[in-house]
Design a protein around this motif. Structure first.
Motif, PDB file in Angstrom:
ATOM      1  N   ASP A   8       0.792  -1.225   0.000  1.00 51.83           N
ATOM      2  CA  ASP A   8       0.000   0.000   0.000  1.00 51.83           C
ATOM      3  C   ASP A   8       0.828   1.280   0.000  1.00 51.83           C
ATOM      4  O   ASP A   8       0.395   2.288  -0.554  1.00 51.83           O
ATOM      5  CB  ASP A   8      -0.938   0.016   1.213  1.00 51.83           C
ATOM      6  N   ASP A  11       1.831   2.711  -3.528  1.00 51.73           N
ATOM      7  CA  ASP A  11       0.645   3.274  -4.183  1.00 51.73           C
ATOM      8  C   ASP A  11       0.294   4.635  -3.585  1.00 51.73           C
ATOM      9  O   ASP A  11      -0.013   5.582  -4.306  1.00 51.73           O
ATOM     10  CB  ASP A  11      -0.524   2.307  -4.054  1.00 51.73           C
ATOM     11  N   LYS A  15       0.219   8.364  -5.509  1.00 56.64           N
ATOM     12  CA  LYS A  15      -0.972   9.216  -5.498  1.00 56.64           C
ATOM     13  C   LYS A  15      -0.674  10.580  -4.874  1.00 56.64           C
ATOM     14  O   LYS A  15      -1.168  11.607  -5.352  1.00 56.64           O
ATOM     15  CB  LYS A  15      -2.103   8.522  -4.744  1.00 56.64           C
ATOM     16  N   GLU A  40       8.661   4.268  -4.280  1.00 54.46           N
ATOM     17  CA  GLU A  40       7.436   4.093  -5.065  1.00 54.46           C
ATOM     18  C   GLU A  40       7.327   2.700  -5.680  1.00 54.46           C
ATOM     19  O   GLU A  40       6.237   2.241  -5.974  1.00 54.46           O
ATOM     20  CB  GLU A  40       7.342   5.147  -6.161  1.00 54.46           C
ATOM     21  N   GLU A  41       8.449   2.058  -5.881  1.00 61.30           N
ATOM     22  CA  GLU A  41       8.430   0.721  -6.474  1.00 61.30           C
ATOM     23  C   GLU A  41       8.550  -0.377  -5.422  1.00 61.30           C
ATOM     24  O   GLU A  41       8.533  -1.558  -5.756  1.00 61.30           O
ATOM     25  CB  GLU A  41       9.536   0.593  -7.516  1.00 61.30           C
TER      26      GLU A  41
END
Length: 70
Positions: A8, A11, A15, A40-41
């Motif tokens: 999570d 993601d 965002k 982020e990855e």
């Protein structure tokens, strides 16, 4: 609430970044763009928690913990 931090969190960071580039956010957070990309990855790096703290401050986001009550 983040149920699975490893799944999570990346993601959420994407965002929060919105239309900004990784380079733009990394510059303001004073981290290398590659560190933001790794966050982020979901890649692990020894500097990850430090970079995460800096990036979350740029986004004005604080992480919290919900403890179960009895």
């Amino acid at each position: 609430m983040l149920e699975d931090l490893a799944a999570d969190l990346p993601d959420l960071l994407i965002k929060l970044r919105g239309q900004a580039t990784r380079k733009q956010v990394a510059e303001v957070a004073a981290v290398r763009p590659v560190r933001l990309k790794e966050l982020e990855e979901g890649l692990k790096h020894p500097e990850g928690l430090e970079a995460l703290g800096k990036v979350l401050r740029v986004y004005n986001v604080r992480l919290g913990v919900a403890m179960p009550t009895r």
